[in-house]
Scaffold this active site. Structure first.
Site, PDB file in Angstrom:
ATOM      1  CB  SER A  87       0.530  -5.764 -18.388  1.00  0.00           C
ATOM      2  OG  SER A  87      -0.369  -4.718 -18.581  1.00  0.00           O
ATOM      3  CE  LYS A  98       1.768  -6.148 -10.285  1.00  0.00           C
ATOM      4  NZ  LYS A  98       0.442  -5.645 -10.564  1.00  0.00           N
ATOM      5  CG  HIS A 136      -4.594  -1.356 -19.611  1.00  0.00           C
ATOM      6  ND1 HIS A 136      -3.352  -1.904 -19.805  1.00  0.00           N
ATOM      7  CD2 HIS A 136      -5.013  -1.833 -18.409  1.00  0.00           C
ATOM      8  CE1 HIS A 136      -3.016  -2.655 -18.765  1.00  0.00           C
ATOM      9  NE2 HIS A 136      -4.020  -2.641 -17.903  1.00  0.00           N
ATOM     10  NE  ARG A 169      -8.088  -8.858 -17.156  1.00  0.00           N
ATOM     11  CZ  ARG A 169      -6.843  -9.011 -16.776  1.00  0.00           C
ATOM     12  NH1 ARG A 169      -5.869  -8.881 -17.653  1.00  0.00           N
ATOM     13  NH2 ARG A 169      -6.544  -9.303 -15.524  1.00  0.00           N
TER      14      ARG A 169
HETATM   15  O1  PNS Z   1      -3.122  -2.862 -12.548  1.00  0.00           O
HETATM   16  P1  PNS Z   1      -3.078  -3.387 -11.144  1.00  0.00           P
HETATM   17  O2  PNS Z   1      -1.674  -3.743 -10.760  1.00  0.00           O
HETATM   18  O3  PNS Z   1      -4.053  -4.514 -10.920  1.00  0.00           O
HETATM   19  O4  PNS Z   1      -3.547  -2.166 -10.198  1.00  0.00           O
HETATM   20  C1  PNS Z   1      -3.647  -2.328  -8.803  1.00  0.00           C
HETATM   21  C2  PNS Z   1      -3.818  -0.943  -8.133  1.00  0.00           C
HETATM   22  C3  PNS Z   1      -2.670  -0.024  -8.491  1.00  0.00           C
HETATM   23  C4  PNS Z   1      -5.102  -0.318  -8.556  1.00  0.00           C
HETATM   24  C5  PNS Z   1      -3.860  -1.216  -6.579  1.00  0.00           C
HETATM   25  O5  PNS Z   1      -2.750  -1.930  -6.196  1.00  0.00           O
HETATM   26  C6  PNS Z   1      -3.926   0.087  -5.789  1.00  0.00           C
HETATM   27  O6  PNS Z   1      -4.964   0.688  -5.693  1.00  0.00           O
HETATM   28  N1  PNS Z   1      -2.776   0.533  -5.223  1.00  0.00           N
HETATM   29  C7  PNS Z   1      -2.676   1.751  -4.469  1.00  0.00           C
HETATM   30  C8  PNS Z   1      -2.531   1.482  -2.971  1.00  0.00           C
HETATM   31  C9  PNS Z   1      -3.896   1.328  -2.325  1.00  0.00           C
HETATM   32  O7  PNS Z   1      -4.717   2.212  -2.312  1.00  0.00           O
HETATM   33  N2  PNS Z   1      -4.105   0.123  -1.768  1.00  0.00           N
HETATM   34  C10 PNS Z   1      -5.365  -0.241  -1.144  1.00  0.00           C
HETATM   35  C11 PNS Z   1      -6.296  -0.899  -2.149  1.00  0.00           C
HETATM   36  S1  PNS Z   1      -7.781  -1.483  -1.391  1.00  0.00           S
END
Ligand code: PNS
Length: 182
Positions: free
Chosen positions: A133, A46, A22, A95
């Site tokens: 993570s 989560k 990150h 990645r």
């Molecule tokens: O590090 P992660 O867990 O892969 O991040 C995922 C994240 C937080 C970027 C994604 O779950 C997100 O954007 N959540 C916010 C809710 C949202 O906008 N959902 C629609 C996504 S298309």
């Protein structure tokens, strides 16, 4: 420069915890944008190891050398948060091919929701591209060495946390085998 004129990007994620991967992406984003908002998502579906505050504090401490970085948290839609922050771009680290399907779907959905916001994929360094993570937490939980994978404050936090947990509920460390009598 007024905030409205700054090239602003949002780098969203769970960051539970932030890893060297990150951090590598954040450093790359800082070379491209005037303002990089590292945004920790609230996700009640989560189960997280660290609280939002702990995650934000760790991010803040390990990015203190990067003047462009702001640390925030958000609830609800990412694109709404980006809009309200004046960001033109969402940053995601890519990645491996295994990340692609999920990231592609999310980028296209976010584009439908907010066509004016672009998703920019950044490739982390080869040294960090295998990190996640989830793996870092698993290694730390099992007493393995995580210092090559995360910044020192994260390593310290996870080591303390899991050492306390292990003291509270010690488990059998010896692998068991069943010997058949012939
Ligand atoms: O590090 P992660 O867990 O892969 O991040 C995922 C994240 C937080 C970027 C994604 O779950 C997100 O954007 N959540 C916010 C809710 C949202 O906008 N959902 C629609 C996504 S298309």
């Amino acid at each position: 420069m007024p905030k409205a004129q700054l090239r602003t990007a949002v780098y969203p994620g769970s960051f539970d915890p932030i890893t060297n991967g990150h951090l590598d992406v954040i450093e790359r984003a800082c070379r491209l944008f005037d303002r990089v908002i590292v945004a920790v998502a609230h996700n009640e579906q989560k189960a997280a190891l660290l609280s939002i505050d702990e995650r934000m504090q760790l991010i803040s401490s390990v990015t203190s050398h990067l003047k462009a970085v702001e640390v925030a948290t958000f609830d609800g839609l990412l694109v709404e948060f980006a809009r309200n922050s004046g960001a033109s771009t969402l940053i995601r680290g890519l990645r491996a091919v295994s990340d692609f399907e999920y990231e592609f779907q999310m980028a296209l959905m976010n584009r439908r929701l907010a066509p004016e916001i672009e998703t920019l994929f950044l490739t982390p360094s080869e040294e960090t591209s295998f990190l996640s993570s989830r793996l870092v937490k698993e290694i730390a939980r099992l007493g393995g060495e995580i210092s090559p994978f995360v910044p020192p404050p994260v390593s310290k936090t996870l080591k303390t946390l899991f050492a306390t947990r292990r003291k509270k509920s010690p488990r059998t460390r010896n692998p068991r085998t069943i010997t058949r009598r012939k």
